[in-house]
Design an enzyme around this catalytic site. Structure first.
Site, PDB file in Angstrom:
ATOM      1  CB  THR A   1      -0.950   0.051   1.217  1.00 46.76           C
ATOM      2  OG1 THR A   1      -0.205   0.373   2.409  1.00 46.76           O
ATOM      3  CG2 THR A   1      -1.676  -1.267   1.399  1.00 46.76           C
TER       4      THR A   1
ATOM      5  CG  ASP B   1      -2.987   9.617   3.580  1.00 48.40           C
ATOM      6  OD1 ASP B   1      -2.275   9.489   4.595  1.00 48.40           O
ATOM      7  OD2 ASP B   1      -3.284  10.732   3.096  1.00 48.40           O
TER       8      ASP B   1
ATOM      9  CB  SER C   1      10.536   1.407  15.904  1.00 48.51           C
ATOM     10  OG  SER C   1      10.887   2.494  16.715  1.00 48.51           O
TER      11      SER C   1
ATOM     12  CE1 TYR D   1      11.684   8.600  11.794  1.00 50.58           C
ATOM     13  CE2 TYR D   1      13.616   8.177  13.167  1.00 50.58           C
ATOM     14  CZ  TYR D   1      12.685   7.737  12.245  1.00 50.58           C
ATOM     15  OH  TYR D   1      12.738   6.449  11.770  1.00 50.58           O
TER      16      TYR D   1
ATOM     17  CE  LYS E   1       9.843   5.743  13.154  1.00 48.06           C
ATOM     18  NZ  LYS E   1       8.944   4.793  12.447  1.00 48.06           N
TER      19      LYS E   1
ATOM     20  CB  THR F   1      16.639   4.879   2.486  1.00 45.63           C
ATOM     21  OG1 THR F   1      16.572   5.765   3.614  1.00 45.63           O
ATOM     22  CG2 THR F   1      16.463   3.450   2.962  1.00 45.63           C
TER      23      THR F   1
END
Length: 255
Positions: free
Chosen positions: A31, A50, A124, A138, A142, A173
Site C-alpha cells: 500500500t 494514506d 521503528s 522524529y 518513535k 535510503t
C-alpha cells in the site's frame, strides 16, 4: 504463507520488505498514498492507503480481505533544533509516524482478535530507544510508537496476537537526504547539524532490514524488540548499559 499488508511500500524499506516477503512466498498487499508507485512490485495487491486518512484506511482494509500480518512502515522525518522546529511539523510527524500506525492497527485488530491470531510488526528505529540532536521530533514520534506497540503487546497477547518492533539504525535510503530541514541564517545549531554525518558511518541496506522484518514475521515466537543489523545491536546495547544520570549519545560530538 501469510497474508501481509505493508504500509509505505512505495520506496525504501517498505518496498524492500514487499519484495522479500513476496520472494519467500507470502501473499503481499502493498500500500501507498499513490498506488501507481507500486505498479512494478510483484505482489498480490496494490492499494491506496494514506495512514493519516481514516476513510482511506477503512477502504484499503476492506479491499485487502483477510490480513494475517500488518507491517506498519509508513513514516517520515525532519531536521531541526527543538528550539525552533515548527510545531506544525512535529504534529505532522506524529500524525504519520505514530497516530497513522495506530489508525491502521485499530482497523485490522478486530478481525485478528475474533480469529484468535495475528501479527503486528512496527518498523521503528534505534531512535525509539535513544535520541539524536536535530532529529528530536522524529525520535519523539518513535518513542511514542514504541509505547503504543508495547501496550498493544500486553493488551492483545491474550487474543493470540503477537507484536514486534523492528529497530534499524542508519539505513542506506534517500530518506535522510530528502528530510526537510528548518534552519535560519546563521543558525546557532548549524554546527551540530553538520556533525550528523558521523552518525551514519555504519549503515545497513534496505534488504538487510527487510530480511529482519521477514524473519520476524516467520518466527513462531518473535521477540518484542528486534534490532536490525549489527550496528543497531551494538548501539542499543550501549544505551542499555549507559547510566541514566546523563544524556546518552552513541558518538562523541564536538559541541
Amino acid at each position: 504463507m501469510s497474508s501481509v499488508l505493508i504500509t509505505g511500500a512505495s520506496q525504501g524499506i517498505g518496498r524492500a520488505i514487499a519484495l522479500e516477503l513476496a520472494r519467500r512466498g507470502h501473499r503481499v498487499i502493498a500500500t501507498a498514498r499513490r498506488p501507481e508507485t507500486l505498479a512494478d512490485l510483484p505482489v498480490d495487491q496494490r492499494l491506496r492507503l494514506d495512514v493519516t486518512d481514516q476513510d482511506s484506511v477503512d477502504q484499503a482494509i476492506e479491499d485487502a480481505g483477510d490480513i494475517d500480518v500488518l507491517v506498519s512502515n509508513a513514516g517520515a522525518t525532519v531536521r531541526a533544533p527543538l528550539e525552533s522546529v515548527p510545531l506544525a511539523e512535529v504534529e505532522r510527524l506524529y500524525q504519520l509516524n505514530t497516530l497513522g500506525a495506530l489508525r491502521v492497527t485499530q482497523a485490522v485488530l478486530p478481525a485478528m482478535r475474533k480469529r484468535g491470531s495475528g501479527r503486528l510488526v512496527f518498523v521503528s528505529s534505534i531512535q525509539g530507544r535513544l535520541v539524536l540532536p536535530i532529529i528530536g521530533p522524529y525520535s519523539a514520534s518513535k518513542w511514542a510508537l514504541e509505547a503504543i506497540a508495547e501496550t498493544l503487546a500486553i493488551e492483545t497477547g491474550h487474543f493470540g496476537i503477537k507484536v514486534s518492533i523492528v529497530q534499524p539504525g542508519a539505513v542506506s535510503t534517500s530518506g535522510a537526504g530528502k528530510a526537510t530541514a528548518f534552519f535560519t541564517d546563521n543558525d546557532p545549531y548549524t554546527p551540530l547539524h553538520q556533525q550528523l554525518g558521523t552518525l551514519r558511518d555504519e549503515v545497513v541496506t534496505v534488504e538487510e532490514v527487510a530480511a529482519t522484518v521477514t524473519d520476524t514475521v516467520e518466527q513462531p515466537e518473535p521477540p518484542l524488540r528486534v534490532p536490525a543489523g549489527a550496528p543497531a545491536e551494538r548501539i542499543l546495547k550501549a544505551r542499555k548499559e549507559a547510566p541514566e544520570s546523563e544524556p546518552f549519545m552513541p558518538v562523541r560530538l564536538d559541541w
